[in-house]
Write a protein that holds these residues in place. Structure first.
Motif, PDB file in Angstrom:
ATOM      1  N   ALA A  71       0.832  -1.206   0.000  1.00  0.00           N
ATOM      2  CA  ALA A  71       0.000   0.000   0.000  1.00  0.00           C
ATOM      3  C   ALA A  71       0.863   1.250   0.000  1.00  0.00           C
ATOM      4  N   SER A  72       1.977   1.193   0.716  1.00  0.00           N
ATOM      5  CA  SER A  72       2.881   2.329   0.794  1.00  0.00           C
ATOM      6  C   SER A  72       3.438   2.707  -0.569  1.00  0.00           C
ATOM      7  N   VAL A  73       3.926   1.712  -1.298  1.00  0.00           N
ATOM      8  CA  VAL A  73       4.540   2.020  -2.600  1.00  0.00           C
ATOM      9  C   VAL A  73       3.503   2.576  -3.571  1.00  0.00           C
ATOM     10  N   ASP A  74       2.262   2.108  -3.499  1.00  0.00           N
ATOM     11  CA  ASP A  74       1.218   2.632  -4.384  1.00  0.00           C
ATOM     12  C   ASP A  74       0.857   4.073  -4.028  1.00  0.00           C
ATOM     13  N   LEU A  75       0.754   4.366  -2.743  1.00  0.00           N
ATOM     14  CA  LEU A  75       0.437   5.730  -2.315  1.00  0.00           C
ATOM     15  C   LEU A  75       1.549   6.709  -2.680  1.00  0.00           C
ATOM     16  N   LEU A  76       2.787   6.322  -2.414  1.00  0.00           N
ATOM     17  CA  LEU A  76       3.917   7.197  -2.728  1.00  0.00           C
ATOM     18  C   LEU A  76       4.069   7.369  -4.238  1.00  0.00           C
ATOM     19  N   ASN A  77       3.753   6.323  -4.997  1.00  0.00           N
ATOM     20  CA  ASN A  77       3.800   6.424  -6.455  1.00  0.00           C
ATOM     21  C   ASN A  77       2.776   7.430  -6.967  1.00  0.00           C
ATOM     22  N   ASP A  78       1.568   7.388  -6.411  1.00  0.00           N
ATOM     23  CA  ASP A  78       0.547   8.371  -6.806  1.00  0.00           C
ATOM     24  C   ASP A  78       0.991   9.789  -6.471  1.00  0.00           C
ATOM     25  N   PHE A  79       1.572   9.955  -5.296  1.00  0.00           N
ATOM     26  CA  PHE A  79       2.029  11.284  -4.869  1.00  0.00           C
ATOM     27  C   PHE A  79       3.087  11.827  -5.816  1.00  0.00           C
ATOM     28  N   TRP A  80       4.124  11.036  -6.079  1.00  0.00           N
ATOM     29  CA  TRP A  80       5.236  11.521  -6.894  1.00  0.00           C
ATOM     30  C   TRP A  80       4.836  11.698  -8.354  1.00  0.00           C
ATOM     31  N   ASP A  81       3.970  10.833  -8.870  1.00  0.00           N
ATOM     32  CA  ASP A  81       3.507  10.997 -10.250  1.00  0.00           C
ATOM     33  C   ASP A  81       2.717  12.291 -10.411  1.00  0.00           C
ATOM     34  N   PHE A  82       1.963  12.652  -9.368  1.00  0.00           N
ATOM     35  CA  PHE A  82       1.220  13.909  -9.414  1.00  0.00           C
ATOM     36  C   PHE A  82       2.163  15.095  -9.302  1.00  0.00           C
ATOM     37  N   LYS A  83       3.110  15.020  -8.384  1.00  0.00           N
ATOM     38  CA  LYS A  83       4.043  16.126  -8.187  1.00  0.00           C
ATOM     39  C   LYS A  83       4.899  16.379  -9.427  1.00  0.00           C
ATOM     40  N   ARG A  84       5.219  15.312 -10.146  1.00  0.00           N
ATOM     41  CA  ARG A  84       6.050  15.446 -11.345  1.00  0.00           C
ATOM     42  C   ARG A  84       5.222  15.792 -12.580  1.00  0.00           C
ATOM     43  N   GLY A  85       3.918  15.850 -12.434  1.00  0.00           N
ATOM     44  CA  GLY A  85       3.053  16.214 -13.546  1.00  0.00           C
ATOM     45  C   GLY A  85       2.771  15.090 -14.515  1.00  0.00           C
TER      46      GLY A  85
ATOM     47  N   LEU B 178       5.996   2.831   7.561  1.00  0.00           N
ATOM     48  CA  LEU B 178       6.435   2.660   8.949  1.00  0.00           C
ATOM     49  C   LEU B 178       5.762   1.452   9.592  1.00  0.00           C
ATOM     50  N   ALA B 179       4.460   1.260   9.296  1.00  0.00           N
ATOM     51  CA  ALA B 179       3.742   0.117   9.860  1.00  0.00           C
ATOM     52  C   ALA B 179       4.328  -1.198   9.347  1.00  0.00           C
ATOM     53  N   GLY B 180       4.570  -1.264   8.037  1.00  0.00           N
ATOM     54  CA  GLY B 180       5.172  -2.466   7.476  1.00  0.00           C
ATOM     55  C   GLY B 180       6.574  -2.699   7.998  1.00  0.00           C
ATOM     56  N   SER B 181       7.321  -1.611   8.181  1.00  0.00           N
ATOM     57  CA  SER B 181       8.684  -1.717   8.705  1.00  0.00           C
ATOM     58  C   SER B 181       8.688  -2.195  10.156  1.00  0.00           C
ATOM     59  N   ALA B 182       7.700  -1.747  10.935  1.00  0.00           N
ATOM     60  CA  ALA B 182       7.605  -2.169  12.332  1.00  0.00           C
ATOM     61  C   ALA B 182       7.333  -3.668  12.424  1.00  0.00           C
ATOM     62  N   ILE B 183       6.447  -4.154  11.572  1.00  0.00           N
ATOM     63  CA  ILE B 183       6.181  -5.597  11.547  1.00  0.00           C
ATOM     64  C   ILE B 183       7.430  -6.342  11.098  1.00  0.00           C
ATOM     65  N   GLY B 184       8.096  -5.783  10.091  1.00  0.00           N
ATOM     66  CA  GLY B 184       9.339  -6.393   9.638  1.00  0.00           C
ATOM     67  C   GLY B 184      10.391  -6.424  10.723  1.00  0.00           C
ATOM     68  N   ALA B 185      10.464  -5.357  11.538  1.00  0.00           N
ATOM     69  CA  ALA B 185      11.438  -5.302  12.620  1.00  0.00           C
ATOM     70  C   ALA B 185      11.206  -6.414  13.640  1.00  0.00           C
ATOM     71  N   TYR B 186       9.935  -6.719  13.873  1.00  0.00           N
ATOM     72  CA  TYR B 186       9.613  -7.826  14.775  1.00  0.00           C
ATOM     73  C   TYR B 186      10.211  -9.132  14.248  1.00  0.00           C
ATOM     74  N   PHE B 187      10.054  -9.352  12.943  1.00  0.00           N
ATOM     75  CA  PHE B 187      10.586 -10.589  12.365  1.00  0.00           C
ATOM     76  C   PHE B 187      12.113 -10.576  12.302  1.00  0.00           C
ATOM     77  N   VAL B 188      12.701  -9.393  12.193  1.00  0.00           N
ATOM     78  CA  VAL B 188      14.169  -9.308  12.257  1.00  0.00           C
ATOM     79  C   VAL B 188      14.647  -9.786  13.625  1.00  0.00           C
ATOM     80  N   ILE B 189      13.961  -9.330  14.674  1.00  0.00           N
ATOM     81  CA  ILE B 189      14.310  -9.740  16.036  1.00  0.00           C
ATOM     82  C   ILE B 189      14.141 -11.250  16.210  1.00  0.00           C
ATOM     83  N   MET B 190      13.070 -11.773  15.627  1.00  0.00           N
ATOM     84  CA  MET B 190      12.764 -13.193  15.797  1.00  0.00           C
ATOM     85  C   MET B 190      13.571 -14.093  14.868  1.00  0.00           C
ATOM     86  N   ASN B 191      13.911 -13.591  13.675  1.00  0.00           N
ATOM     87  CA  ASN B 191      14.493 -14.464  12.654  1.00  0.00           C
ATOM     88  C   ASN B 191      15.879 -14.073  12.170  1.00  0.00           C
ATOM     89  N   GLY B 192      16.338 -12.868  12.511  1.00  0.00           N
ATOM     90  CA  GLY B 192      17.722 -12.538  12.239  1.00  0.00           C
ATOM     91  C   GLY B 192      18.029 -11.810  10.944  1.00  0.00           C
TER      92      GLY B 192
END
Length: 299
Positions: free
Chosen positions: A52-66, A102-116
């Protein structure tokens, strides 16, 4: 308002990540018979947030760049139209994109702690590629490559979180899923060719030219199927994975249609839809083949 957010997040395209995670989970289940339910749900949530993050940021930047104000929007290309239509503020979409990241990264951080460290490497790649996708990666002609790698990483990550190791089966399944996702992006960039080029983007279609790029289309399904057949031939995938070949008519329809209509924006829509369906059907059948193999292990 909720429908606007569903539109800007491109909910129907999130299915690509659902399938990628499901392939990793189903593959591990077929090999071990085990499933960590909490980790599976958490993995799916994290990957969906990052997508969801990459799609939202893609929409933002595509609009900003015209770009979104220059391209002709279709049901399959040209952005969501939410920002050009003034349905949301650009700053709101940007903040939402960062929040999902940030939400996806936080979940990922949990798995980093658990899985290395393996998950750390996958998460690091995901964060950097998501944030810089719309400003750097799509300007390099490497967008399809990064999407293919992203799909591979999702399968590997889902499998690793469940099993604790990386197997050749997971690598092959990941490549196949990643290539299928890259194909959807590839064909969707044909209608956006002129708008992208006017703003300095270098998509694969722009680099190769539309005529040559239309022929490149065939490399994607050939690669995806080649990897699956390789896995079957060397005993890494069950024979039942041959059911993925049921998607061939959709790939043929899309490829022939693209080669005949690559200059026609509206004429491309049915074949972009066929490509999307081909990608989803093939990935889903891969999931089904692994599940059925576990339930009836003799095929």
């Amino acid at each position: 308002m909720l429908s606007v957010w569903f539109r800007v997040i491109r909910v129907r395209f999130l299915l690509a990540s659902v399938i990628a995670v499901s392939v990793g989970l189903a593959l591990d289940w077929s090999l071990t018979g085990n499933m960590k339910i909490f980790d599976a749900i958490f993995t799916m949530a994290g990957v969906m947030a990052l997508h969801a993050s990459v799609d939202l940021l893609n929409d933002f930047w595509d609009f900003k760049r015209g770009i979104d104000t220059r391209t002709k929007r279709t049901s399959m290309s040209g952005g969501t139209g939410v920002l050009p239509e003034g349905l949301l503020k650009p700053s709101t979409v940007y903040r939402a994109g960062v929040a999902f990241l940030l939400a996806g990264s936080a979940i990922g951080a949990y798995f980093v702690i658990m899985n290395g460290v393996i998950i750390l490497a996958i998460l690091g790649f995901a964060i950097l590629s998501i944030y810089f996708y719309s400003t750097k990666i799509v300007d390099s002609g490497m967008a399809e490559f990064f999407v293919a790698v992203k799909g591979t990483m999702i399968v590997l990550g889902a499998y690793f979180i469940q099993s604790g190791h990386i197997a050749p089966e997971a690598i092959l399944a990941g490549i196949s899923v990643g290539v299928l996702s890259a194909l959807v992006l590839f064909i969707a960039s044909f209608p956006d060719h002129d708008a992208d080029k006017s703003r300095g983007r270098k998509t694969l279609v722009i680099v190769a030219g539309k005529q040559k790029a239309a022929r490149i289309f065939w490399l994607f399904p050939l690669t995806a199927y080649g990897v699956i057949l390789f896995g079957i031939l060397f005993g890494l995938f069950p024979l039942l994975c041959l059911i993925t070949l049921a998607g061939i008519p959709l790939a043929v329809k899309a490829g022939i249609g693209l080669n005949r209509n690559y200059e026609k924006i509206e004429g491309l829509v049915p074949f972009m839809s066929a490509t999307l369906l081909f990608s989803r059907v093939t990935g889903s059948l891969l999931v089904v083949s692994f599940i059925v193999h576990f339930l009836w292990g003799y095929i």
